[in-house]
Design a protein around this motif. Sequence first.
Motif, PDB file in Angstrom:
ATOM      1  N   ARG A 152      32.565 -34.513   1.713  1.00 37.60           N
ATOM      2  CA  ARG A 152      32.421 -33.307   0.786  1.00 37.60           C
ATOM      3  C   ARG A 152      33.360 -33.857  -0.371  1.00 37.60           C
ATOM      4  N   TRP A 153      32.574 -33.839  -1.500  1.00 39.85           N
ATOM      5  CA  TRP A 153      33.161 -34.295  -2.979  1.00 39.85           C
ATOM      6  C   TRP A 153      33.349 -33.022  -3.832  1.00 39.85           C
ATOM      7  N   PHE A 154      34.270 -33.115  -4.420  1.00 40.17           N
ATOM      8  CA  PHE A 154      34.603 -32.013  -5.520  1.00 40.17           C
ATOM      9  C   PHE A 154      34.715 -30.443  -5.046  1.00 40.17           C
ATOM     10  N   ASP A 155      35.100 -30.304  -3.678  1.00 39.49           N
ATOM     11  CA  ASP A 155      35.159 -29.039  -3.167  1.00 39.49           C
ATOM     12  C   ASP A 155      35.768 -28.030  -3.926  1.00 39.49           C
ATOM     13  N   GLY A 156      35.149 -26.796  -4.081  1.00 39.91           N
ATOM     14  CA  GLY A 156      35.730 -25.676  -4.925  1.00 39.91           C
ATOM     15  C   GLY A 156      35.139 -25.842  -6.348  1.00 39.91           C
ATOM     16  N   GLY A 157      34.692 -26.749  -6.764  1.00 37.92           N
ATOM     17  CA  GLY A 157      33.820 -26.920  -8.193  1.00 37.92           C
ATOM     18  C   GLY A 157      32.719 -26.034  -8.163  1.00 37.92           C
ATOM     19  N   ARG A 158      32.444 -25.789  -9.357  1.00 40.89           N
ATOM     20  CA  ARG A 158      31.039 -25.096  -9.483  1.00 40.89           C
ATOM     21  C   ARG A 158      30.544 -25.605 -10.744  1.00 40.89           C
ATOM     22  N   LEU A 159      29.237 -25.922 -10.736  1.00 46.55           N
ATOM     23  CA  LEU A 159      28.352 -26.396 -11.934  1.00 46.55           C
ATOM     24  C   LEU A 159      26.863 -26.032 -11.791  1.00 46.55           C
ATOM     25  N   ASN A 160      26.199 -26.260 -12.626  1.00 38.61           N
ATOM     26  CA  ASN A 160      24.586 -26.332 -12.483  1.00 38.61           C
ATOM     27  C   ASN A 160      24.066 -27.582 -13.024  1.00 38.61           C
ATOM     28  N   VAL A 161      23.269 -28.179 -12.277  1.00 40.71           N
ATOM     29  CA  VAL A 161      22.700 -29.628 -12.670  1.00 40.71           C
ATOM     30  C   VAL A 161      21.793 -29.320 -14.077  1.00 40.71           C
ATOM     31  N   ALA A 162      21.112 -28.356 -14.078  1.00 40.38           N
ATOM     32  CA  ALA A 162      20.028 -28.065 -15.151  1.00 40.38           C
ATOM     33  C   ALA A 162      21.063 -27.863 -16.584  1.00 40.38           C
ATOM     34  N   HIS A 163      21.950 -26.902 -16.186  1.00 40.76           N
ATOM     35  CA  HIS A 163      22.610 -26.700 -17.480  1.00 40.76           C
ATOM     36  C   HIS A 163      23.439 -28.155 -18.089  1.00 40.76           C
TER      37      HIS A 163
END
Length: 668
Positions: free
Chosen positions: A87-98
């Motif tokens: 599991r990489w960068f757990d807790g992080g939130r992002l959106n690929v299209a953004h």
Amino acid sequence: MRDEKRMAPVERESGPGGTSQAIEALSTEDRHFPPSEAFRAQANVADPDVYARAAADPEGYWAEQASQLDWFAPWQTVLDWQPPFARWFDGGRLNVAHNCLDRHVANGLGDKVAYYWEGEPGDRKVITFSGLLDDVRRCANALKALGVGKGDRVAIYLPMIVEFPVAVLACARIGAPHTVVFGGFSADSLRDRINDAGAKVVITADGGYRRGKTVALKPQVDAALADGACPSVRHVLVANRTGDAVGMVADRDVWWDDLVPGQELDCPAEPMESEDLLYLLYTSGTTAKPKGIVHTTGGYLTGVASTFRSVFDIKPDDVYWCAADIGWVTGHSYIVYGPLANGTTGVLYEGAPDFPDPARWWEIVERYRVTVLYAAPTAIRAHMKWGAQFAQKHDLSSLRLLGSVGEPINPEAWIWYHHHIGGDRAPIVDTWWQTETGAIMISPLPGITDLKPGSSTIALPGIDAAIVDEAGKPVGPNEGGYLVINKPWPSMLRGIYGDDKRYRETYWSRFPGRYFPGDGARYDGDGYTWLLGRVDDVMNVSGHRLSTTEIESALVSHELVAEAAVVGVSDPISGEAPVAFVTLRDGSAVSKELGETLRQHVALKIGAIARPKSVMFTPDLPKTRSGKIMRRLLRDIAADRPLGDTTTLADAGVVDLIRDASRSGKEE
């Protein structure tokens, strides 16, 4: 230019455990290409210490790369490694299209070209980042109108049209994992993938163009869904590409043009957890159930964005062309996600490299002033066969870097590519990676690495690769062994969809705690990596382990040979024997004498033990539409066995030609 020795991967089995060791140096590769001072001076990565820094603190290195993306929420943990699950960068939130669109438009790049699109008939479109963002928002809202929500899977079965990246990014925008099925796959293959993924919607087109003909796609979808065979599918969204008449099922099928353009532009990007599923991509098994390779969000985007920027030395004004299909992982990572995450202008081309003539690629390079070209060795060898005169008709001076992907590139094809396409000035990044790795793993960094034709050189910073023997111990220089990856990396697969046991057995059981991709390799005296192909493409001839790749390279080094494929067949004396399938350069005449000449040429280059048992001349080799030679079919032909699945072939007729010639004894 220094002299570098290239040792052949010829090995002898020894000892009760089958440990192999190199016994003889039978060929040399002494061509050596350091970066020019001008290229080094402008390179994105020019400090060789980057390797040591990444090795000393790999998590810190990858966190630095990830920080170049836009995150809605920061991660708490860089890596949680519970072998074989990462599991990489757990807790992080992002959106690929953004990250691929919104942030670039917000930063003033809305009018920059995202894609130059060219259809095979010659129709063209220019799509800006703001235009692509609008199209993606509308498509995402259309998917919502069809009942697709976060976590729902969407199958995509499209030709290389603008709707393809739009559909992929629309899925990412709303958190609906996509599974792209290459347009060359059969209805049966499509059905298997839809059902394994549990796809709720299928996005397709009436058809596409290939070598002047239309290729039907919607009828294949209809066949896959017939009689309720895919119960998870609720709707089919159909793009109009060819205008061919297709049947539309009431309450299930809807035309793209009737639904998408009228949607609202308001469609916020869904915040996704770093480990949320981004996409499934199925490997093309022919007998076993296809493997749904799982790629998640934050680590995957970190890997492809970082490697795209460093390996291709991408600059803001580059025009980049990956001459692959989005249906394969190369297209996912290096046509859509990696380039767009870096705000790069790309080229999309629908058709074949030789239609209407073999100059088509070079005409496109000239028209759009392409600066970086990424292509398969198979395509390069095809252009070798057709002749350099087609490239010479066009101005290729815009090209400043070339890439190779898909399989090891023969040294002679490398030299041809460098000279005739790159004008002896453009570095070649020969890349090794696969669907499962998500991103490039072994490749030159063009501002640092001295190049050797045929070698993918060394693992990228942050990638801990090794070559080991049967017992898992490191091999010495010029000893063939098994390529392994010792430590996790962000873009790695997270598993096989719905089958953790198969994931463990397939990739982690051969060398516990290490990822084994199934490829053989060796190091030369400088520590450079030479890929030897799949381990099942290594023959055991009279106790010697011979790489089919090495024999193919020897054949292609002959001035009359354009392309070659070698397979092993059962032999009552030697156990296995190599059989060669050879395509000659245009204008070369087939003869029994030439067949014997080529056999002796291999013996001279590698050794008598590698001399093919027979040489079959053929006008072409069986290839998938992504350009990979289907050696499995050649093995079946050589052994006169029934042929397996041929649905992914670009030209199924080639197989019949080769098989008929083989059965009639027309081999030299």
